[in-house]
Design a protein around this motif. Structure first.
Motif, PDB file in Angstrom:
ATOM      1  N   PHE A   1       0.842  -1.184   0.000  1.00  0.00           N
ATOM      2  CA  PHE A   1       0.000   0.000   0.000  1.00  0.00           C
ATOM      3  C   PHE A   1       0.883   1.242   0.000  1.00  0.00           C
ATOM      4  CE2 PHE A   1      -2.062   3.388   2.452  1.00  0.00           C
ATOM      5  CZ  PHE A   1      -3.130   3.622   1.607  1.00  0.00           C
ATOM      6  N   VAL A   2       0.649   2.107  -0.977  1.00  0.00           N
ATOM      7  CA  VAL A   2       1.370   3.372  -1.046  1.00  0.00           C
ATOM      8  C   VAL A   2       0.322   4.478  -1.119  1.00  0.00           C
ATOM      9  CG1 VAL A   2       2.972   4.781  -2.376  1.00  0.00           C
ATOM     10  CG2 VAL A   2       3.285   2.307  -2.289  1.00  0.00           C
ATOM     11  N   PRO A   3       0.276   5.366  -0.134  1.00  0.00           N
ATOM     12  CA  PRO A   3      -0.689   6.455  -0.187  1.00  0.00           C
ATOM     13  C   PRO A   3      -0.449   7.310  -1.434  1.00  0.00           C
ATOM     14  CG  PRO A   3       0.352   6.337   1.968  1.00  0.00           C
ATOM     15  CD  PRO A   3       1.080   5.402   1.071  1.00  0.00           C
ATOM     16  N   THR A   4      -1.531   7.747  -2.050  1.00  0.00           N
ATOM     17  CA  THR A   4      -1.397   8.537  -3.270  1.00  0.00           C
ATOM     18  C   THR A   4      -0.665   9.850  -3.013  1.00  0.00           C
ATOM     19  OG1 THR A   4      -3.592   9.479  -2.920  1.00  0.00           O
ATOM     20  CG2 THR A   4      -3.429   7.554  -4.366  1.00  0.00           C
ATOM     21  N   THR A   5      -0.755  10.367  -1.797  1.00  0.00           N
ATOM     22  CA  THR A   5      -0.053  11.615  -1.501  1.00  0.00           C
ATOM     23  C   THR A   5       1.460  11.405  -1.529  1.00  0.00           C
ATOM     24  OG1 THR A   5      -0.295  11.159   0.856  1.00  0.00           O
ATOM     25  CG2 THR A   5      -1.927  12.614  -0.157  1.00  0.00           C
ATOM     26  N   ALA A   6       1.932  10.184  -1.217  1.00  0.00           N
ATOM     27  CA  ALA A   6       3.371   9.903  -1.269  1.00  0.00           C
ATOM     28  C   ALA A   6       3.881   9.922  -2.704  1.00  0.00           C
ATOM     29  CB  ALA A   6       3.665   8.538  -0.637  1.00  0.00           C
ATOM     30  N   LEU A   7       2.977   9.741  -3.661  1.00  0.00           N
ATOM     31  CA  LEU A   7       3.354   9.785  -5.071  1.00  0.00           C
ATOM     32  C   LEU A   7       3.164  11.173  -5.666  1.00  0.00           C
ATOM     33  CD1 LEU A   7       1.698   6.448  -6.213  1.00  0.00           C
ATOM     34  CD2 LEU A   7       4.110   6.847  -5.739  1.00  0.00           C
ATOM     35  N   GLY A   8       2.746  12.103  -4.840  1.00  0.00           N
ATOM     36  CA  GLY A   8       2.513  13.454  -5.334  1.00  0.00           C
ATOM     37  C   GLY A   8       1.145  13.635  -5.954  1.00  0.00           C
ATOM     38  N   LEU A   9       0.262  12.691  -5.742  1.00  0.00           N
ATOM     39  CA  LEU A   9      -1.091  12.775  -6.288  1.00  0.00           C
ATOM     40  C   LEU A   9      -2.042  13.225  -5.200  1.00  0.00           C
ATOM     41  CD1 LEU A   9      -1.114   9.372  -8.174  1.00  0.00           C
ATOM     42  CD2 LEU A   9      -0.724  11.618  -9.159  1.00  0.00           C
ATOM     43  N   SER A  10      -2.952  14.094  -5.561  1.00  0.00           N
ATOM     44  CA  SER A  10      -3.923  14.537  -4.566  1.00  0.00           C
ATOM     45  C   SER A  10      -5.170  13.679  -4.604  1.00  0.00           C
ATOM     46  CB  SER A  10      -4.277  16.012  -4.787  1.00  0.00           C
ATOM     47  OG  SER A  10      -4.800  16.178  -6.087  1.00  0.00           O
ATOM     48  N   SER A  11      -5.503  13.133  -5.747  1.00  0.00           N
ATOM     49  CA  SER A  11      -6.654  12.235  -5.840  1.00  0.00           C
ATOM     50  C   SER A  11      -6.488  11.346  -7.064  1.00  0.00           C
ATOM     51  CB  SER A  11      -7.957  13.029  -5.938  1.00  0.00           C
ATOM     52  OG  SER A  11      -7.990  13.722  -7.162  1.00  0.00           O
ATOM     53  N   VAL A  12      -7.218  10.284  -7.049  1.00  0.00           N
ATOM     54  CA  VAL A  12      -7.195   9.358  -8.166  1.00  0.00           C
ATOM     55  C   VAL A  12      -8.581   9.371  -8.791  1.00  0.00           C
ATOM     56  CG1 VAL A  12      -6.884   6.944  -8.830  1.00  0.00           C
ATOM     57  CG2 VAL A  12      -5.473   7.925  -7.028  1.00  0.00           C
ATOM     58  N   GLY A  13      -8.647   9.560 -10.092  1.00  0.00           N
ATOM     59  CA  GLY A  13      -9.923   9.591 -10.793  1.00  0.00           C
ATOM     60  C   GLY A  13     -10.513   8.205 -10.910  1.00  0.00           C
ATOM     61  N   PRO A  14     -11.788   8.149 -11.244  1.00  0.00           N
ATOM     62  CA  PRO A  14     -12.428   6.843 -11.404  1.00  0.00           C
ATOM     63  C   PRO A  14     -11.860   6.117 -12.623  1.00  0.00           C
ATOM     64  CG  PRO A  14     -13.887   8.589 -12.130  1.00  0.00           C
ATOM     65  CD  PRO A  14     -12.688   9.255 -11.518  1.00  0.00           C
ATOM     66  N   PRO A  15     -11.943   4.811 -12.622  1.00  0.00           N
ATOM     67  CA  PRO A  15     -11.461   4.070 -13.779  1.00  0.00           C
ATOM     68  C   PRO A  15     -12.316   4.395 -15.003  1.00  0.00           C
ATOM     69  CG  PRO A  15     -12.626   2.614 -12.286  1.00  0.00           C
ATOM     70  CD  PRO A  15     -12.503   3.950 -11.605  1.00  0.00           C
ATOM     71  N   PRO A  16     -11.788   4.208 -16.199  1.00  0.00           N
ATOM     72  CA  PRO A  16     -12.583   4.502 -17.398  1.00  0.00           C
ATOM     73  C   PRO A  16     -13.805   3.584 -17.479  1.00  0.00           C
ATOM     74  CG  PRO A  16     -10.542   3.370 -17.983  1.00  0.00           C
ATOM     75  CD  PRO A  16     -10.468   3.679 -16.511  1.00  0.00           C
ATOM     76  N   VAL A  17     -14.869   4.120 -18.020  1.00  0.00           N
ATOM     77  CA  VAL A  17     -16.115   3.373 -18.143  1.00  0.00           C
ATOM     78  C   VAL A  17     -16.115   2.659 -19.490  1.00  0.00           C
ATOM     79  CG1 VAL A  17     -18.624   3.579 -18.248  1.00  0.00           C
ATOM     80  CG2 VAL A  17     -17.322   5.049 -16.715  1.00  0.00           C
ATOM     81  N   ALA A  18     -16.425   1.373 -19.454  1.00  0.00           N
ATOM     82  CA  ALA A  18     -16.503   0.595 -20.691  1.00  0.00           C
ATOM     83  C   ALA A  18     -17.618   1.153 -21.571  1.00  0.00           C
ATOM     84  CB  ALA A  18     -16.776  -0.869 -20.364  1.00  0.00           C
ATOM     85  N   PRO A  19     -17.460   1.116 -22.902  1.00  0.00           N
ATOM     86  CA  PRO A  19     -18.471   1.695 -23.797  1.00  0.00           C
ATOM     87  C   PRO A  19     -19.864   1.094 -23.601  1.00  0.00           C
ATOM     88  CG  PRO A  19     -16.532   1.024 -25.048  1.00  0.00           C
ATOM     89  CD  PRO A  19     -16.321   0.582 -23.635  1.00  0.00           C
ATOM     90  N   GLU A  20     -19.935  -0.236 -23.362  1.00  0.00           N
ATOM     91  CA  GLU A  20     -21.255  -0.844 -23.187  1.00  0.00           C
ATOM     92  C   GLU A  20     -21.919  -0.385 -21.898  1.00  0.00           C
ATOM     93  OE1 GLU A  20     -18.197  -3.938 -21.882  1.00  0.00           O
ATOM     94  OE2 GLU A  20     -18.472  -2.703 -23.645  1.00  0.00           O
ATOM     95  N   VAL A  21     -21.136  -0.144 -20.855  1.00  0.00           N
ATOM     96  CA  VAL A  21     -21.698   0.360 -19.604  1.00  0.00           C
ATOM     97  C   VAL A  21     -22.169   1.801 -19.790  1.00  0.00           C
ATOM     98  CG1 VAL A  21     -21.215   0.856 -17.175  1.00  0.00           C
ATOM     99  CG2 VAL A  21     -20.307  -1.215 -18.219  1.00  0.00           C
ATOM    100  N   ALA A  22     -21.425   2.585 -20.558  1.00  0.00           N
ATOM    101  CA  ALA A  22     -21.841   3.962 -20.842  1.00  0.00           C
ATOM    102  C   ALA A  22     -23.148   3.976 -21.635  1.00  0.00           C
ATOM    103  CB  ALA A  22     -20.744   4.693 -21.610  1.00  0.00           C
ATOM    104  N   LEU A  23     -23.275   3.088 -22.630  1.00  0.00           N
ATOM    105  CA  LEU A  23     -24.501   3.003 -23.422  1.00  0.00           C
ATOM    106  C   LEU A  23     -25.674   2.583 -22.546  1.00  0.00           C
ATOM    107  CD1 LEU A  23     -25.929   3.065 -26.159  1.00  0.00           C
ATOM    108  CD2 LEU A  23     -25.200   0.697 -26.492  1.00  0.00           C
ATOM    109  N   LEU A  24     -25.461   1.601 -21.691  1.00  0.00           N
ATOM    110  CA  LEU A  24     -26.517   1.188 -20.769  1.00  0.00           C
ATOM    111  C   LEU A  24     -26.903   2.325 -19.832  1.00  0.00           C
ATOM    112  CD1 LEU A  24     -25.497  -2.431 -19.804  1.00  0.00           C
ATOM    113  CD2 LEU A  24     -27.691  -1.726 -20.698  1.00  0.00           C
ATOM    114  N   GLY A  25     -25.901   3.051 -19.330  1.00  0.00           N
ATOM    115  CA  GLY A  25     -26.170   4.170 -18.433  1.00  0.00           C
ATOM    116  C   GLY A  25     -27.046   5.233 -19.078  1.00  0.00           C
TER     117      GLY A  25
END
Length: 175
Positions: free
Chosen positions: A63-87
């Motif tokens: 486990f490495v905290p994202t702040t230790a990598l210089g990141l303030s937040s991590v975005g959500p993973p990309p949404v698959a096209p079929e899930v986007a179409l269903l949404g």
């Protein structure tokens, strides 16, 4: 009631899911005439790649905290096209019906059933699976976000689809 019928395979022409989705939607509409039905085709789940010799379990991570990598937040993973179409289509749906040939643990966690459950969850839309054969327990269904499964045979039987339609879209329901 508005049902979104999702098909990846099956029906009169197993090679053409669009024909299968349209035929499945027609069978559902015939059994539940007061239900508006919208067919939608998703790609079938791809089988996992075969394991290579020497591939063992994944290494245990650190486990490495994202702040230790210089990141303030991590975005959500990309949404698959079929899930986007269903949404996009979920807003007006009262029920999502997914057809798969075999509903097993792998199909429940990847593929059309899983994509429908992920897309339906934020809208609180129930997901029902019509399967040629089901190999999962009620506990697995609940954990995956699926409220019911009906075995309809392979190729699917119109009478079995009709029974499922009358269960989830009763005659007293309105359009």
């Amino acid at each position: 009631m508005h049902a979104l019928i999702v098909a990846a395979s099956g029906g009169p022409d197993p090679e053409d899911p669009a024909v299968g989705a349209a035929a499945l939607a027609a069978a559902w509409s015939a059994a539940a005439p007061r239900c508006a039905v919208e067919p939608l085709v998703l790609p079938a789940a791809e089988p996992p790649p075969p394991a290579r010799p020497g591939d063992g379990p994944a290494p245990v991570g650190v486990f490495v905290p994202t702040t230790a990598l210089g990141l303030s937040s991590v975005g959500p993973p990309p949404v698959a096209p079929e899930v986007a179409l269903l949404g996009e289509r979920m807003g007006g749906a009262d029920l999502v019906v997914v057809h798969v040939r075999v509903l097993d643990g792998a199909a429940l966690h990847s593929g059309p059933a899983a994509a429908a459950a992920r897309a339906a969850a934020p809208h609180a839309v129930p997901v029902v699976v019509l399967a040629g054969r089901s190999e999962v327990s009620r506990r697995e269904l609940a954990a995956a976000g699926v409220v019911g499964v009906h075995e309809v045979g392979e190729p699917w039987d119109a009478a079995s689809v009709g029974r499922a339609a009358r269960t989830w879209a009763p005659s007293w329901g309105t359009l």
